[in-house]
Design a protein around this motif. Structure first.
Motif, PDB file in Angstrom:
ATOM      1  N   MET A   9       0.826  -1.178   0.000  1.00  0.00           N
ATOM      2  CA  MET A   9       0.000   0.000   0.000  1.00  0.00           C
ATOM      3  C   MET A   9       0.879   1.255   0.000  1.00  0.00           C
ATOM      4  SD  MET A   9      -3.163   0.718   2.325  1.00  0.00           S
ATOM      5  CE  MET A   9      -4.276   1.856   1.712  1.00  0.00           C
ATOM      6  N   VAL A  10       0.471   2.281  -0.751  1.00  0.00           N
ATOM      7  CA  VAL A  10       1.234   3.515  -0.896  1.00  0.00           C
ATOM      8  C   VAL A  10       0.847   4.485   0.219  1.00  0.00           C
ATOM      9  CG1 VAL A  10       1.665   5.485  -2.370  1.00  0.00           C
ATOM     10  CG2 VAL A  10       1.349   3.224  -3.378  1.00  0.00           C
ATOM     11  N   THR A  11       1.848   5.097   0.817  1.00  0.00           N
ATOM     12  CA  THR A  11       1.616   6.097   1.854  1.00  0.00           C
ATOM     13  C   THR A  11       2.067   7.453   1.312  1.00  0.00           C
ATOM     14  OG1 THR A  11       2.062   4.469   3.564  1.00  0.00           O
ATOM     15  CG2 THR A  11       2.141   6.789   4.210  1.00  0.00           C
ATOM     16  N   VAL A  12       1.204   8.440   1.440  1.00  0.00           N
ATOM     17  CA  VAL A  12       1.511   9.791   0.961  1.00  0.00           C
ATOM     18  C   VAL A  12       1.749  10.685   2.175  1.00  0.00           C
ATOM     19  CG1 VAL A  12       0.655  11.766  -0.328  1.00  0.00           C
ATOM     20  CG2 VAL A  12       0.114   9.452  -1.101  1.00  0.00           C
ATOM     21  N   ARG A  13       2.883  11.354   2.156  1.00  0.00           N
ATOM     22  CA  ARG A  13       3.199  12.289   3.240  1.00  0.00           C
ATOM     23  C   ARG A  13       3.280  13.694   2.660  1.00  0.00           C
ATOM     24  NH1 ARG A  13       8.222   9.091   5.009  1.00  0.00           N
ATOM     25  NH2 ARG A  13       7.227   7.110   5.358  1.00  0.00           N
ATOM     26  N   GLY A  14       2.969  14.681   3.473  1.00  0.00           N
ATOM     27  CA  GLY A  14       3.105  16.065   3.052  1.00  0.00           C
ATOM     28  C   GLY A  14       1.923  16.617   2.276  1.00  0.00           C
ATOM     29  N   ARG A  15       0.817  15.889   2.252  1.00  0.00           N
ATOM     30  CA  ARG A  15      -0.358  16.350   1.506  1.00  0.00           C
ATOM     31  C   ARG A  15      -0.867  17.689   2.039  1.00  0.00           C
ATOM     32  NH1 ARG A  15      -4.761  12.048   0.997  1.00  0.00           N
ATOM     33  NH2 ARG A  15      -3.387  11.341  -0.649  1.00  0.00           N
ATOM     34  N   ALA A  16      -0.963  17.825   3.340  1.00  0.00           N
ATOM     35  CA  ALA A  16      -1.470  19.071   3.935  1.00  0.00           C
ATOM     36  C   ALA A  16      -0.537  20.245   3.636  1.00  0.00           C
ATOM     37  CB  ALA A  16      -1.646  18.906   5.443  1.00  0.00           C
ATOM     38  N   GLU A  17       0.766  19.978   3.730  1.00  0.00           N
ATOM     39  CA  GLU A  17       1.732  21.040   3.448  1.00  0.00           C
ATOM     40  C   GLU A  17       1.683  21.452   1.981  1.00  0.00           C
ATOM     41  OE1 GLU A  17       2.457  18.200   4.984  1.00  0.00           O
ATOM     42  OE2 GLU A  17       3.066  18.783   6.994  1.00  0.00           O
ATOM     43  N   THR A  18       1.522  20.474   1.105  1.00  0.00           N
ATOM     44  CA  THR A  18       1.437  20.776  -0.330  1.00  0.00           C
ATOM     45  C   THR A  18       0.192  21.593  -0.636  1.00  0.00           C
ATOM     46  OG1 THR A  18       2.638  18.759  -0.873  1.00  0.00           O
ATOM     47  CG2 THR A  18       1.361  19.774  -2.640  1.00  0.00           C
TER      48      THR A  18
END
Length: 174
Positions: free
Chosen positions: A1-10
């Motif tokens: 499964m892929v984990t996305v980090r930094g979405r809120a910052e982006t």
């Protein structure tokens, strides 16, 4: 499964990006451009009073960045207008509101620096001024330096946008 980090910052970065581009990057580019035009106008103008009265302004108006070079209000603006456009021949006389019913000679004698004294002698109630030749400095400066001003704005933008899209970040403020 892929984990996305930094979405809120982006998302936060993308939300504030248009404001940063407008308020920092494009206004800075406008300043770079108007500096080129202002320097040219300062070299071309024939009056130190007008040169010292040259002012630059960059602001957002109706969603556009407007860079403006102008002569400040007062005597400098009057001289600047006469230099830019010249004057037509005209009569000069003592304003009745200022004369208090006195003759031009009496007004001059009382003031010691009246408007109708030429070579130290009053010349009468009116005098004919033949006009003055125009010596444009604002319009000519824009015509001569428009391309260079655009290039200066482009250099500013290029220097302040990184390859990662950081529009006018901290390095632009330095």
């Amino acid at each position: 499964m892929v984990t996305v980090r930094g979405r809120a910052e982006t998302k936060a970065f993308l939300r504030q990006l248009p404001e940063r581009i407008e308020s920092r990057l494009l206004k800075g580019a406008g300043r770079a451009a108007i500096d080129v035009i202002g320097d040219e106008a300062g070299e071309r103008v024939r009056s130190d009073v007008v040169r010292e009265g040259l002012k630059k302004e960059v602001r957002v108006r109706d969603g556009r960045i407007v860079a403006r070079l102008y002569v400040e209000n007062g005597w400098a603006r009057s001289l600047g207008t006469w230099l830019e456009y010249g004057t037509v021949g005209h009569f000069i006389s003592v304003d009745r509101d200022q004369s208090g019913g006195r003759t031009a000679r009496r007004v001059n004698d009382l003031a010691k620096e009246g408007t109708l004294v030429i070579a130290g002698s009053p010349v009468g109630a009116t005098v004919w001024h033949p006009g003055a030749t125009a010596h444009p400095f604002l319009r000519v400066s824009l015509d001569v330096k428009a391309d260079e001003a655009v290039q200066a704005a482009q250099r500013y933008i290029n220097a302040n946008v990184s390859r990662l899209g950081n529009a006018a970040g901290d390095e632009a403020e330095a």
